[in-house]
Design a protein around this motif. Structure first.
Motif, PDB file in Angstrom:
ATOM      1  N   ARG A 237       0.851  -1.190   0.000  1.00  0.00           N
ATOM      2  CA  ARG A 237       0.000   0.000   0.000  1.00  0.00           C
ATOM      3  C   ARG A 237       0.888   1.241   0.000  1.00  0.00           C
ATOM      4  O   ARG A 237       2.067   1.174   0.354  1.00  0.00           O
ATOM      5  CB  ARG A 237      -0.903   0.026   1.241  1.00  0.00           C
ATOM      6  CG  ARG A 237      -1.895  -1.130   1.305  1.00  0.00           C
ATOM      7  CD  ARG A 237      -3.105  -0.856   0.429  1.00  0.00           C
ATOM      8  NE  ARG A 237      -4.070  -1.937   0.487  1.00  0.00           N
ATOM      9  CZ  ARG A 237      -5.283  -1.891  -0.056  1.00  0.00           C
ATOM     10  NH1 ARG A 237      -5.657  -0.789  -0.703  1.00  0.00           N
ATOM     11  NH2 ARG A 237      -6.105  -2.909   0.016  1.00  0.00           N
ATOM     12  N   SER A 241      -1.498   5.789   2.741  1.00  0.00           N
ATOM     13  CA  SER A 241      -2.590   4.888   3.129  1.00  0.00           C
ATOM     14  C   SER A 241      -2.251   4.151   4.417  1.00  0.00           C
ATOM     15  O   SER A 241      -3.100   4.023   5.314  1.00  0.00           O
ATOM     16  CB  SER A 241      -2.863   3.873   2.011  1.00  0.00           C
ATOM     17  OG  SER A 241      -3.139   4.518   0.796  1.00  0.00           O
ATOM     18  N   THR A 245      -4.185   4.680   8.072  1.00  0.00           N
ATOM     19  CA  THR A 245      -4.807   3.516   8.726  1.00  0.00           C
ATOM     20  C   THR A 245      -4.237   3.309  10.120  1.00  0.00           C
ATOM     21  O   THR A 245      -4.980   3.002  11.072  1.00  0.00           O
ATOM     22  CB  THR A 245      -4.593   2.252   7.868  1.00  0.00           C
ATOM     23  OG1 THR A 245      -5.061   2.504   6.536  1.00  0.00           O
ATOM     24  CG2 THR A 245      -5.341   1.069   8.445  1.00  0.00           C
ATOM     25  N   TYR A 248      -5.674   5.760  12.468  1.00  0.00           N
ATOM     26  CA  TYR A 248      -7.039   5.355  12.833  1.00  0.00           C
ATOM     27  C   TYR A 248      -7.014   4.265  13.904  1.00  0.00           C
ATOM     28  O   TYR A 248      -7.737   4.337  14.911  1.00  0.00           O
ATOM     29  CB  TYR A 248      -7.784   4.853  11.590  1.00  0.00           C
ATOM     30  CG  TYR A 248      -9.114   4.229  11.916  1.00  0.00           C
ATOM     31  CD1 TYR A 248     -10.225   5.018  12.237  1.00  0.00           C
ATOM     32  CD2 TYR A 248      -9.268   2.840  11.942  1.00  0.00           C
ATOM     33  CE1 TYR A 248     -11.438   4.446  12.569  1.00  0.00           C
ATOM     34  CE2 TYR A 248     -10.476   2.256  12.261  1.00  0.00           C
ATOM     35  CZ  TYR A 248     -11.560   3.071  12.577  1.00  0.00           C
ATOM     36  OH  TYR A 248     -12.761   2.498  12.920  1.00  0.00           O
ATOM     37  N   LEU A 260     -12.949   9.110  11.638  1.00  0.00           N
ATOM     38  CA  LEU A 260     -12.449   8.654  10.350  1.00  0.00           C
ATOM     39  C   LEU A 260     -12.493   9.784   9.320  1.00  0.00           C
ATOM     40  O   LEU A 260     -11.596   9.907   8.480  1.00  0.00           O
ATOM     41  CB  LEU A 260     -13.283   7.464   9.865  1.00  0.00           C
ATOM     42  CG  LEU A 260     -12.870   6.824   8.538  1.00  0.00           C
ATOM     43  CD1 LEU A 260     -11.449   6.288   8.610  1.00  0.00           C
ATOM     44  CD2 LEU A 260     -13.848   5.716   8.158  1.00  0.00           C
ATOM     45  N   GLU A 271     -11.993   6.844   2.191  1.00  0.00           N
ATOM     46  CA  GLU A 271     -12.408   5.917   3.253  1.00  0.00           C
ATOM     47  C   GLU A 271     -12.271   4.466   2.812  1.00  0.00           C
ATOM     48  O   GLU A 271     -11.875   3.597   3.592  1.00  0.00           O
ATOM     49  CB  GLU A 271     -13.866   6.213   3.635  1.00  0.00           C
ATOM     50  CG  GLU A 271     -14.355   5.448   4.850  1.00  0.00           C
ATOM     51  CD  GLU A 271     -15.751   5.855   5.272  1.00  0.00           C
ATOM     52  OE1 GLU A 271     -16.523   4.968   5.698  1.00  0.00           O
ATOM     53  OE2 GLU A 271     -16.077   7.058   5.184  1.00  0.00           O
ATOM     54  N   ILE A 274      -8.631   3.360   3.163  1.00  0.00           N
ATOM     55  CA  ILE A 274      -8.286   3.074   4.558  1.00  0.00           C
ATOM     56  C   ILE A 274      -8.888   1.732   4.971  1.00  0.00           C
ATOM     57  O   ILE A 274      -8.248   0.940   5.679  1.00  0.00           O
ATOM     58  CB  ILE A 274      -8.781   4.198   5.485  1.00  0.00           C
ATOM     59  CG1 ILE A 274      -8.039   5.501   5.176  1.00  0.00           C
ATOM     60  CG2 ILE A 274      -8.569   3.819   6.948  1.00  0.00           C
ATOM     61  CD1 ILE A 274      -8.486   6.677   6.007  1.00  0.00           C
ATOM     62  N   LYS A 275     -10.092   1.465   4.513  1.00  0.00           N
ATOM     63  CA  LYS A 275     -10.749   0.184   4.846  1.00  0.00           C
ATOM     64  C   LYS A 275      -9.963  -0.991   4.276  1.00  0.00           C
ATOM     65  O   LYS A 275      -9.740  -1.997   4.954  1.00  0.00           O
ATOM     66  CB  LYS A 275     -12.172   0.179   4.294  1.00  0.00           C
ATOM     67  CG  LYS A 275     -12.984  -1.042   4.689  1.00  0.00           C
ATOM     68  CD  LYS A 275     -14.422  -0.943   4.186  1.00  0.00           C
ATOM     69  CE  LYS A 275     -15.239  -2.147   4.645  1.00  0.00           C
ATOM     70  NZ  LYS A 275     -16.652  -2.054   4.180  1.00  0.00           N
ATOM     71  N   THR A 277      -6.737  -1.019   3.439  1.00  0.00           N
ATOM     72  CA  THR A 277      -5.451  -1.094   4.137  1.00  0.00           C
ATOM     73  C   THR A 277      -5.628  -1.671   5.532  1.00  0.00           C
ATOM     74  O   THR A 277      -4.753  -2.396   6.033  1.00  0.00           O
ATOM     75  CB  THR A 277      -4.810   0.307   4.220  1.00  0.00           C
ATOM     76  OG1 THR A 277      -4.806   0.920   2.934  1.00  0.00           O
ATOM     77  CG2 THR A 277      -3.375   0.221   4.722  1.00  0.00           C
ATOM     78  N   PHE A 278      -6.758  -1.366   6.171  1.00  0.00           N
ATOM     79  CA  PHE A 278      -7.052  -1.908   7.502  1.00  0.00           C
ATOM     80  C   PHE A 278      -7.105  -3.439   7.450  1.00  0.00           C
ATOM     81  O   PHE A 278      -6.590  -4.125   8.359  1.00  0.00           O
ATOM     82  CB  PHE A 278      -8.382  -1.351   8.015  1.00  0.00           C
ATOM     83  CG  PHE A 278      -8.767  -1.816   9.391  1.00  0.00           C
ATOM     84  CD1 PHE A 278      -8.327  -1.133  10.512  1.00  0.00           C
ATOM     85  CD2 PHE A 278      -9.551  -2.951   9.567  1.00  0.00           C
ATOM     86  CE1 PHE A 278      -8.674  -1.558  11.781  1.00  0.00           C
ATOM     87  CE2 PHE A 278      -9.903  -3.381  10.834  1.00  0.00           C
ATOM     88  CZ  PHE A 278      -9.463  -2.684  11.941  1.00  0.00           C
ATOM     89  N   HIS A 282      -4.583  -5.478   9.803  1.00  0.00           N
ATOM     90  CA  HIS A 282      -5.191  -6.054  11.011  1.00  0.00           C
ATOM     91  C   HIS A 282      -4.575  -7.388  11.452  1.00  0.00           C
ATOM     92  O   HIS A 282      -4.391  -7.615  12.659  1.00  0.00           O
ATOM     93  CB  HIS A 282      -6.708  -6.217  10.808  1.00  0.00           C
ATOM     94  CG  HIS A 282      -7.430  -6.523  12.069  1.00  0.00           C
ATOM     95  ND1 HIS A 282      -7.762  -7.826  12.441  1.00  0.00           N
ATOM     96  CD2 HIS A 282      -7.856  -5.724  13.081  1.00  0.00           C
ATOM     97  CE1 HIS A 282      -8.380  -7.801  13.604  1.00  0.00           C
ATOM     98  NE2 HIS A 282      -8.450  -6.539  14.020  1.00  0.00           N
ATOM     99  N   PHE A 304     -13.278  -2.122  11.771  1.00  0.00           N
ATOM    100  CA  PHE A 304     -13.545  -0.958  10.930  1.00  0.00           C
ATOM    101  C   PHE A 304     -15.036  -0.684  10.937  1.00  0.00           C
ATOM    102  O   PHE A 304     -15.848  -1.615  10.806  1.00  0.00           O
ATOM    103  CB  PHE A 304     -13.063  -1.207   9.495  1.00  0.00           C
ATOM    104  CG  PHE A 304     -12.883   0.041   8.695  1.00  0.00           C
ATOM    105  CD1 PHE A 304     -11.729   0.781   8.792  1.00  0.00           C
ATOM    106  CD2 PHE A 304     -13.885   0.486   7.853  1.00  0.00           C
ATOM    107  CE1 PHE A 304     -11.550   1.945   8.064  1.00  0.00           C
ATOM    108  CE2 PHE A 304     -13.725   1.638   7.124  1.00  0.00           C
ATOM    109  CZ  PHE A 304     -12.548   2.372   7.219  1.00  0.00           C
TER     110      PHE A 304
END
Length: 305
Positions: A237, A241, A245, A248, A260, A271, A274-275, A277-278, A282, A304
């Protein structure tokens, strides 16, 4: 009013300066100590109304070594047909104006673009001057002819920021430009100047992003440590990004949570990015986030919205 030595009074007396006549006068005996002196202070009067010009200054830009003759050129105002008949040679003057047109006109416009972008970002004068030097080198190779100039000037400022140790992303600098134009401009400037493709790491941007979001020192420290650990993993990524993340994730584990939306606006990352990349980060969260900042149980509960 200042004190000065009066040759008539043979003592230091209050001295008055007459700005109209340019005279320095002793306030005690009235002796003119100096006449017709030059006032070297700033001139605040403008002449916009008299000249019907938007520019209120009577003088040009300061000396610039990057321009021909230091940029101290002269422009002859064009004479229209409605002028007095005594100006019968107006056509000849207009022709000379075309011949003697400022050879640095395009370069001055490019410098103005760089200056406007640098001022918007609040960059130092040294970075702005460095970007102008890069722009001059690119322009001397006729690389700008027939191209969209704004992304190229943004690329010059981008590499100047890197070389001066104050990295900025191209998205921050070239606002409104398409990603296609940005990549083309970066490649062009790299090829013309022989600059290596140095990658901006998330850690280079972390402190500034945290500061913009108003995060305290403890949260900023946790973000920096997490970002440093993330470099050991193969997370494909962009640095922006990953940083957005991580900010966040870290802020969700603190008492003062950061929305966010604020992160999206600050990092200029969508958004959905970021989702995505999360989801990539994770699985490594328990190894990335420092144990002194949050326990593993809370880290596993991260989700998320």
């Amino acid at each position: 009013m200042t004190d000065g030595f009066c040759t008539d009074c043979k003592a230091y007396t209050p001295i008055v300066f007459d700005h109209t006549a340019g005279d320095t006068i002793c306030s005690e005996c009235g002796l003119v100590l100096e006449s017709h002196s030059i006032d070297e202070t700033s001139e605040w009067r403008t002449f916009a109304d008299e000249s019907r010009d938007k520019d209120p200054n009577r003088v040009g830009a300061p000396l610039d070594p990057l321009l021909c003759g230091g940029g101290l050129g002269t422009v002859i105002t064009k004479i229209g047909a409605s002028c007095d008949s005594s100006f019968s040679s107006s056509r000849v003057i207009n022709q000379w104006q075309k011949v003697a047109q400022n050879p640095d006109a395009s370069l001055i416009n490019n410098f103005k673009r760089i200056g406007d972008m640098a001022d918007t970002l609040g960059l130092k004068e040294t970075i702005k001057n460095h970007a102008k030097e890069l722009c001059k080198k690119v322009t001397d190779q006729n690389a700008c002819r027939g191209r969209n100039l704004s992304p190229i000037m943004a690329a010059c400022l981008y590499y100047a920021c890197q070389e001066e140790g104050y990295p900025r992303t191209m998205k921050e600098i070239a606002k409104g430009a398409t990603m296609k134009d940005i990549y083309r401009a970066k490649r062009l400037v790299r090829e013309k100047l022989g600059i290596g493709n140095k990658v901006i790491h998330a850690g280079d941007l972390a402190r500034r992003y945290c500061s913009n979001l108003g995060l305290n020192n403890l949260v900023t420290k946790a973000v920096l440590e997490t970002v440093k650990k993330s470099e050991k993993f193969d997370i494909r990524r962009t640095s922006t990004s990953i940083l957005a993340t991580i900010i966040y994730m870290i802020t969700q584990l603190s008492d003062r949570k950061c929305s966010l939306r604020d992160i999206v606006l600050s990092a200029e990352v969508s958004e959905s990015t970021i989702k995505g990349t999360f989801k990539d980060l994770h699985p490594y969260a328990s190894r990335l986030i420092p144990k002194w900042y949050a326990n593993e149980k809370d880290i596993r509960k991260l989700c998320f919205p």
